[in-house]
Design an enzyme around this catalytic site. Sequence first.
Site, PDB file in Angstrom:
ATOM      1  N   THR A  26       0.854  -1.181   0.000  1.00  8.49           N
ATOM      2  CA  THR A  26       0.000   0.000   0.000  1.00  8.49           C
ATOM      3  C   THR A  26       0.887   1.227   0.000  1.00  8.49           C
ATOM      4  O   THR A  26       2.038   1.150   0.443  1.00  8.49           O
ATOM      5  CB  THR A  26      -0.897   0.028   1.255  1.00  8.49           C
ATOM      6  OG1 THR A  26      -1.561   1.280   1.369  1.00  8.49           O
ATOM      7  CG2 THR A  26      -0.075  -0.188   2.521  1.00  8.49           C
ATOM      8  N   CYS A  42      -0.100   4.854  -5.977  1.00  7.60           N
ATOM      9  CA  CYS A  42      -1.123   3.932  -5.501  1.00  7.60           C
ATOM     10  C   CYS A  42      -1.073   2.729  -6.434  1.00  7.60           C
ATOM     11  O   CYS A  42      -1.077   2.894  -7.666  1.00  7.60           O
ATOM     12  CB  CYS A  42      -2.497   4.598  -5.537  1.00  7.60           C
ATOM     13  SG  CYS A  42      -3.813   3.577  -4.867  1.00  7.60           S
TER      14      CYS A  42
END
Length: 230
Positions: free
Chosen positions: A83, A196
Site C-alpha cells: 500500500t 497507488c
Amino acid sequence: MQTIGLVGGMSWESSAVYYRDLNLGVSDRLGGLSSPKLVLSTVDFAELSALEDEERWQQIGELLADAARGVERAGADFLLLCTTTFHRVADQVEAAVDIPLLHLADVVAEEVLSHGVDRVGFIGTSVAMSDGFFADRLARHGLEAVVPDARHHAALNSAIYDELVHGRVVDATRARVLGVIDELWDEGVGGVLLGCTELELLIKQADCELPVYPCTTLHVAAALDRALAE
C-alpha cells in the site's frame, strides 16, 4: 533465498499485483519452477477504510503492526506494506517487529534520483497527496514531490476507491488522470509517481510522454533484489 513478508488487503487488487509480480520476477530471474518464498497477511480493507475516514490512525497502526508481527512469526526475513496510503503508519509498524521494513518511499526515491530527476509529480489517494508523510520521506533523499492542485484530489480518490479497487478500468477516468499529469508536467516536474498500486492498472508509460514511475513495480523489484541477494 530470503522469505518476503507482505502485509496486504489494502486493497486485495493491490495484494494480487504484489503476489503476481513477485512470482513473475523470480521466474524471470531464476527460471524453471522457481518461485519466491512469501508470507502474506491481509487485513479487512473495509475496517481500515472506516478508521481512515475517522482519522483513527493510531488504531490503524495497531492493526497493521499486529499483522506484521504475524508475518514475522511465520518466518519472514523482511517486510513490505502492499500500500502507499497506509505507509502513513509505517514507523509504527516498523517499531513493532524485529525484521527490516522495506519502505516504499526509500525505494522510489533511489530509483527516481538515479535518472537525474529531483522534482517529480505524485498522484495517489487524497490522504497520500494532502497529508505529506510520503512527500516528507522522499524529501529526506533530496527528492521534491509536487502533488496535483487540491481541486483534483476528490476525483483522483474516487477513481481509486470507487473504480480501481473493484477492478474497474474506465477510459474516461484515464483521460482525466492524464490531464492531471499534464498539469504537473506544466509545473516542471521531471516524471510522475503512480503513488497507488491500483493506478498502475489505469496508467501505463505508453499513455504518457512524461516518465512514469510505477511505485509498486519498483517496490517489487527492490524486494526481489533483497530476497535473491547472495
